[in-house]
Design an enzyme around this catalytic site. Structure first.
Site, PDB file in Angstrom:
ATOM      1  N   LYS A 171     -34.617 -50.287  62.782  1.00 50.87           N
ATOM      2  CA  LYS A 171     -35.318 -51.107  61.787  1.00 50.87           C
ATOM      3  C   LYS A 171     -36.742 -51.276  62.310  1.00 50.87           C
ATOM      4  O   LYS A 171     -37.011 -52.116  63.154  1.00 50.87           O
ATOM      5  CB  LYS A 171     -34.626 -52.471  61.661  1.00 50.87           C
ATOM      6  N   GLU A 227     -39.186 -66.248  69.256  1.00 50.96           N
ATOM      7  CA  GLU A 227     -38.346 -66.940  68.262  1.00 50.96           C
ATOM      8  C   GLU A 227     -37.299 -65.987  67.713  1.00 50.96           C
ATOM      9  O   GLU A 227     -36.109 -66.324  67.627  1.00 50.96           O
ATOM     10  CB  GLU A 227     -39.188 -67.462  67.078  1.00 50.96           C
ATOM     11  N   GLY A 229     -36.338 -63.209  69.066  1.00 54.51           N
ATOM     12  CA  GLY A 229     -35.477 -62.774  70.177  1.00 54.51           C
ATOM     13  C   GLY A 229     -34.272 -63.685  70.354  1.00 54.51           C
ATOM     14  O   GLY A 229     -33.155 -63.223  70.622  1.00 54.51           O
ATOM     15  N   GLU A 246     -37.129 -57.740  74.853  1.00 49.36           N
ATOM     16  CA  GLU A 246     -38.471 -57.745  75.456  1.00 49.36           C
ATOM     17  C   GLU A 246     -39.334 -58.636  74.571  1.00 49.36           C
ATOM     18  O   GLU A 246     -39.650 -58.281  73.440  1.00 49.36           O
ATOM     19  CB  GLU A 246     -38.993 -56.313  75.537  1.00 49.36           C
ATOM     20  N   CYS A 280     -47.661 -56.632  74.590  1.00 46.50           N
ATOM     21  CA  CYS A 280     -46.827 -57.637  75.276  1.00 46.50           C
ATOM     22  C   CYS A 280     -47.321 -57.855  76.698  1.00 46.50           C
ATOM     23  O   CYS A 280     -47.233 -58.950  77.234  1.00 46.50           O
ATOM     24  CB  CYS A 280     -45.383 -57.189  75.349  1.00 46.50           C
ATOM     25  N   GLU A 379     -48.649 -67.063  73.975  1.00 47.66           N
ATOM     26  CA  GLU A 379     -49.035 -65.664  73.809  1.00 47.66           C
ATOM     27  C   GLU A 379     -49.879 -65.560  72.539  1.00 47.66           C
ATOM     28  O   GLU A 379     -49.386 -65.786  71.439  1.00 47.66           O
ATOM     29  CB  GLU A 379     -47.792 -64.785  73.691  1.00 47.66           C
TER      30      GLU A 379
HETATM   31  P1  ADP Z   1     -44.180 -60.654  64.984  1.00 45.00           P
HETATM   32  O1  ADP Z   1     -44.051 -62.151  64.814  1.00 45.00           O
HETATM   33  O2  ADP Z   1     -45.128 -60.272  66.034  1.00 45.00           O
HETATM   34  O3  ADP Z   1     -44.334 -59.893  63.702  1.00 45.00           O
HETATM   35  P2  ADP Z   1     -41.365 -60.360  65.083  1.00 45.00           P
HETATM   36  O4  ADP Z   1     -40.554 -60.753  66.242  1.00 45.00           O
HETATM   37  O5  ADP Z   1     -41.328 -61.212  63.862  1.00 45.00           O
HETATM   38  O6  ADP Z   1     -42.825 -60.168  65.606  1.00 45.00           O
HETATM   39  O7  ADP Z   1     -41.015 -58.883  64.617  1.00 45.00           O
HETATM   40  C1  ADP Z   1     -40.519 -57.872  65.466  1.00 45.00           C
HETATM   41  C2  ADP Z   1     -39.453 -57.097  64.714  1.00 45.00           C
HETATM   42  O8  ADP Z   1     -38.369 -57.972  64.441  1.00 45.00           O
HETATM   43  C3  ADP Z   1     -39.883 -56.545  63.355  1.00 45.00           C
HETATM   44  O9  ADP Z   1     -39.261 -55.288  63.124  1.00 45.00           O
HETATM   45  C4  ADP Z   1     -39.337 -57.573  62.392  1.00 45.00           C
HETATM   46  O10 ADP Z   1     -39.093 -57.038  61.113  1.00 45.00           O
HETATM   47  C5  ADP Z   1     -38.038 -57.952  63.062  1.00 45.00           C
HETATM   48  N1  ADP Z   1     -37.516 -59.270  62.668  1.00 45.00           N
HETATM   49  C6  ADP Z   1     -38.190 -60.362  62.271  1.00 45.00           C
HETATM   50  N2  ADP Z   1     -37.343 -61.374  61.984  1.00 45.00           N
HETATM   51  C7  ADP Z   1     -36.080 -60.921  62.192  1.00 45.00           C
HETATM   52  C8  ADP Z   1     -34.770 -61.491  62.102  1.00 45.00           C
HETATM   53  N3  ADP Z   1     -34.586 -62.726  61.685  1.00 45.00           N
HETATM   54  N4  ADP Z   1     -33.721 -60.719  62.437  1.00 45.00           N
HETATM   55  C9  ADP Z   1     -33.897 -59.456  62.875  1.00 45.00           C
HETATM   56  N5  ADP Z   1     -35.098 -58.855  62.983  1.00 45.00           N
HETATM   57  C10 ADP Z   1     -36.185 -59.568  62.656  1.00 45.00           C
END
Ligand code: ADP
Length: 478
Positions: A171, A227, A229, A246, A280, A379
């Site tokens: 994804k 969050e 993660g 990560e 990162c 960050e």
């Molecule tokens: P940023 O805030 O820097 O965009 P994210 O952690 O939101 O970073 O995004 C990193 C990846 O995690 C992206 O592929 C995003 O679509 C995905 N993502 C965001 N929210 C969720 C969630 N609730 N469950 C699974 N994947 C998610």
């Protein structure tokens, strides 16, 4: 108009919905991607499972390595095309995008070589027994990829998974996924069987959440925010599957009085401005010993002031940030720094002639008197560096570790004993001595401690992370 890749087919989302993709350099929509959801994720996971039971599961290790090597070459054969895609999708300078594609190719090459080299053991045991260990694939591996280095992160996560014989469901980030879709097409062209590598595009809270909770997956690799993660680890717990997380960092440079200034300054500036700070491992804190403070700060400010943000074609120090939200976030931190009374020591510039609607921010170098600002805790994910003075080695170590994160660090000194002491004392997954980040670091085990996450990617160790050990105990009699 782009399509996902599931079970070897290019397809739209089951619900036919799409998402607009915005070019960060212009702020304008330039294409769409399918808005995949739970139904598409389910199809992809089933396709991956079918591949494991079918053609893909029968491919011997050395053949998996050959396929990965073919993919590595195909990526380099398409380097310019992929770099153009990546630069338009993320806004990064073209030379950075070209390098990212070369690193992607290197991931496939490195793990191609490793595919048939993770050997099991024979273990001395009771008389009359023989014991062996076998590395087996985990099964269906889920990979949730961020937008900052789409191509590189894809290679880092997926190459070792495929090398070990897993079937992957990826994804990518909704903000930048086009290079990944193109590489997945190349994977089919070079001969990966249908279902070995599936890409589901869509939103994190829809496709991402559905993938991380799907009962048919056996592993999750996630790179992204703290969050999300935490949500991923909770989802992994639902199915009792392993996850590698990560989750970013707040990495510190520790610069001592005997630093080689000419070596350190360009590396430190690059370490925060490269990719517009959306890395990162960005070195976003600089701890500077008082004896060299003025001299070093002058050289640092001179170098920092030369940084320029521009379009991919201008090919300057960096590009825009990824989206409006990120631009506003970075600008909020810069404003906060000023309000807190941090001193702006130098600023880079946004080049003349960039589109007015692009998501450009001004690289900013701050000096703080104490290690107290919010800019030193959070960050920022932007080109913002804060310098803090220190006196003793012990104080430097304490400040370097005064963060919830623990991804990377660097120590700059000519004193051998101090190099080793500080490197060993830093709470971080990777520490550099007299350098910072290097060539993509494909070979180097990488990952965090503390809130930066757990598990390791890159290097040979990723093959172990992407597999499980079976112990076979054979009682044959003495
Ligand atoms: P940023 O805030 O820097 O965009 P994210 O952690 O939101 O970073 O995004 C990193 C990846 O995690 C992206 O592929 C995003 O679509 C995905 N993502 C965001 N929210 C969720 C969630 N609730 N469950 C699974 N994947 C998610």
């Amino acid at each position: 108009m782009n399509q996902m890749i599931i079970d070897g087919q290019k397809i739209d989302a089951a619900n036919q919905q799409t998402l607009d993709v915005i070019n960060p350099t212009t702020g304008q929509v330039f294409t769409t991607i399918p808005r995949g959801g739970a139904e598409d994720v389910d199809r992809a996971v089933k396709a991956a499972r079918k591949a494991l039971k079918g053609d893909w599961g029968k491919v011997p290790a050395f053949e998996r390595g050959r396929l990965l090597m073919k993919l590595s070459r195909a990526v380099m054969d398409h380097q310019e095309e992929l770099a153009q895609i990546e630069a338009r999708d993320t806004g990064k300078p073209l030379s950075t995008a070209r390098n990212d594609i070369a690193v992607l190719s290197r991931y496939f090459e490195f793990y191609a070589g490793g595919a048939d080299k993770l050997h099991g053991d024979t273990i001395p045991f009771l008389n009359g027994y023989s014991v062996q260990t076998v590395h087996e694939p985990l099964g269906v591996t889920a990979h949730i990829i961020p937008w900052n280095y789409p191509a590189q992160m894809f290679g880092r996560s997926v190459a070792p998974a495929l090398a070990m014989g897993n079937a992957a469901v990826v994804k990518p980030a909704e903000d930048a996924c086009l290079s990944i879709l193109r590489v997945a097409e190349l994977a089919l062209e070079v001969g990966f069987p249908a279902g070995a590598l599936n890409i589901v595009t869509g939103l994190g809270e829809e496709a991402g959440a559905a993938l991380s909770r799907h009962p048919g997956i056996n592993f999750i690799s996630f790179t992204g925010s703290n969050e999300v993660g935490v949500l991923i680890q909770q989802a992994a717990a639902l199915n009792a599957v392993k996850c590698v997380l990560e989750l970013g960092g707040k990495s510190a440079h520790v610069v001592f009085d005997d630093v080689n200034i000419d070596l350190a300054v360009p590396a430190i500036v690059r370490g925060i401005v490269h990719n517009t700070g959306q890395t990162c491992t960005a070195g976003s804190r600089l701890l500077l010993q008082k004896g060299v403070y003025d001299r070093f700060m002058q050289a640092l400010a001179d170098e920092f002031a030369k940084t320029r943000a521009g379009t991919p074609e201008m090919d300057l120090t960096c590009g825009p940030v990824i989206n409006r939200k990120q631009m506003e976030r970075v600008n909020r931190f810069i404003e906060k720094g000023r309000q807190e009374g941090l001193k702006v020591v130098a600023e880079g510039a946004v080049a003349e002639g960039v589109p007015a609607e692009g998501f450009f921010v001004t690289p900013t170098l701050f000096a703080a008197e104490r290690h107290e600002s919010e800019l030193l805790c959070q960050e920022i994910f932007g080109p913002v560096l804060v310098v803090v003075p220190f006196e003793t080695e012990a104080e430097a170590i304490e400040l370097a570790n005064a963060t919830d994160y623990g991804l990377m660090g660097a120590v700059w000194t000519e004193n051998g004993g101090r190099q080793q002491r500080v490197a060993r004392s830093m709470e971080a997954g990777q520490v550099y001595i007299n350098s910072f980040g290097a060539g993509g670091g494909v070979e180097l085990p990488f990952g965090g401690v503390k809130r930066s996450g757990h598990g390791r990617e890159k290097g040979f160790i990723a093959l172990e992370e992407m597999s499980t050990i079976k112990t076979i105990v054979h009682h044959h009699g003495a």
